[in-house]
Design an enzyme around this catalytic site. Structure first.
Site, mmCIF file in Angstrom:
data_model
loop_
_atom_site.group_PDB
_atom_site.id
_atom_site.type_symbol
_atom_site.label_atom_id
_atom_site.label_comp_id
_atom_site.label_asym_id
_atom_site.label_seq_id
_atom_site.Cartn_x
_atom_site.Cartn_y
_atom_site.Cartn_z
ATOM 1 N N TYR A 66 8.771 -2.457 -5.897
ATOM 2 C CA TYR A 66 9.987 -2.125 -6.634
ATOM 3 C C TYR A 66 9.769 -0.867 -7.484
ATOM 4 O O TYR A 66 9.202 -0.908 -8.572
ATOM 5 C CB TYR A 66 10.407 -3.282 -7.542
ATOM 6 C CG TYR A 66 10.663 -4.595 -6.820
ATOM 7 C CD1 TYR A 66 10.967 -4.638 -5.461
ATOM 8 C CD2 TYR A 66 10.606 -5.800 -7.513
ATOM 9 C CE1 TYR A 66 11.205 -5.843 -4.816
ATOM 10 C CE2 TYR A 66 10.841 -7.009 -6.871
ATOM 11 C CZ TYR A 66 11.141 -7.017 -5.528
ATOM 12 O OH TYR A 66 11.362 -8.214 -4.893
ATOM 13 N N HIS A 151 4.023 -10.418 0.225
ATOM 14 C CA HIS A 151 5.329 -9.769 0.291
ATOM 15 C C HIS A 151 5.622 -9.292 1.710
ATOM 16 O O HIS A 151 5.000 -8.351 2.199
ATOM 17 C CB HIS A 151 5.359 -8.583 -0.677
ATOM 18 C CG HIS A 151 6.733 -8.154 -1.078
ATOM 19 N ND1 HIS A 151 6.970 -7.112 -1.941
ATOM 20 C CD2 HIS A 151 7.956 -8.626 -0.728
ATOM 21 C CE1 HIS A 151 8.262 -6.973 -2.122
ATOM 22 N NE2 HIS A 151 8.888 -7.878 -1.385
#
Length: 337
Positions: A66, A151
């Site tokens: 992010y 992830h």
């Protein structure tokens, strides 16, 4: 006179296999703090965390992906003055951030409005996982991480299952990590992680929502059987369920939603309205009804979004709505009783 129940944001559910790790039913998603799609200021993000904290939200999710570490840095700074035992932070491994000064004048090509000062390199090796965890600790300034997810290991099952999970388990045994998980935008492979590896929690994005319930066929029953908690993300399917009626340019799974899907959602919204609730209120209520779900993470950019999400989450939705949607052919299956 007795007080009423606490707001849903403050209620907590424990991870069945790690009962000391308790997540608030509503979690703070930190992707917006990484400037997802557009810039967010440091002040706006800090104010969002402050508003969430004041409301009782104690679960905060982030990732190196992010904003190339920006979300982790901002979240760590926003939480620094809070008592460390008073909140839960999750982050993710699998994408190492490698400096790329030659690209620094460009913008990040993966949807975050930040300079491309680093590039992401897939790495689910033991060394890569340990390096990623240490770098996340450095960026956040935390002494430990409560939950670490693999992830998006969609194309990396073998290395993720045989190296990454055992590496996180080692860190769990050392107290650096308190719980081990996997986060993906599908349900089949997370179900396999639940059945075949030592994970404590799964973050499932977009595959168990009011619009689609594919996770009912694999992930959710496996999680219940193995005592693995499920955190639902992508509850609005990238925005398609986030408004009372979706516009013509609504987004689904990070792309323009096809007209037939927009039409289906508008029909769902019309049924919701007959029961006095909005589409986003029903979307939040539906996912939290499943007993395997321990938290719902929503991406939050500023205090206004926090306030609106809290309002939506605290609405009691009549259970008759689910039967009405099923009868109309707009819901594959009702939530469990």
């Amino acid at each position: 006179m007795t007080d009423g129940p606490p707001p849903r944001a403050t209620r907590t559910r424990a991870l069945p296999r790690r009962p000391a790790v308790r997540l608030t039913e509503l979690g703070f998603g930190g992707s917006q703090g990484g400037n997802l799609y557009r810039a967010t200021t440091d002040e706006e993000f800090a104010e969002a965390v402050d508003a969430a904290w004041a409301a009782g939200i104690r679960y905060y999710d982030t990732a190196p992906h992010y904003g190339l570490g920006l979300s982790e840095r901002r979240l760590g700074a926003a939480l620094r003055a809070r008592p460390r035992d008073g909140y839960v932070v999750s982050t993710k491994v699998g994408r190492l951030l490698v400096p790329s000064p030659e690209q620094a004048r460009r913008r990040d090509p993966e949807g975050f409005d930040v300079p491309a000062t680093h590039r992401r390199v897939w790495d689910f090796s033991r060394d890569g996982v340990r390096r990623s965890v240490q770098e996340s600790l450095d960026r956040t300034g935390l002494d430990r991480l409560d939950v670490v997810y693999l992830h998006d290991p969609d194309e990396h099952w073998e290395q993720a299952a045989t190296e990454a999970v055992p590496a996180l388990v080692e860190l769990r045994e050392q107290g650096v990590v308190r719980a081990v998980g996997v986060g993906m935008n599908q349900s089949a492979m997370p179900a396999r992680f639940v059945r075949e590896t030592d994970v404590d929690v799964v973050m499932c994005a977009g595959r168990y929502t009011l619009l689609e319930q594919g996770a009912l066929a694999d992930l959710l029953p496996a999680a219940q059987e193995r005592g693995v908690g499920v955190v639902v993300a992508g509850v609005y399917n990238s925005g398609l369920l986030s408004r009372e009626r979706p516009p013509d340019d609504a987004v689904y799974d990070y792309r323009q939603a096809p007209p037939e899907l927009i039409d289906r959602v508008r029909r769902i919204a019309a049924v919701c309205e007959t029961y006095g609730v909005t589409l986003p209120q029903a979307a939040l209520a539906f996912v939290r009804s499943h007993p395997a779900v321990v938290s719902t993470v929503v991406g939050l950019r500023g205090p206004g979004q926090v306030t609106e999400t809290l309002r939506r989450a605290d609405v009691d939705v009549p259970t008759e709505l689910w039967s009405a949607l099923r009868t109309a052919g707009l819901l594959d299956a009702p939530p469990p009783d």
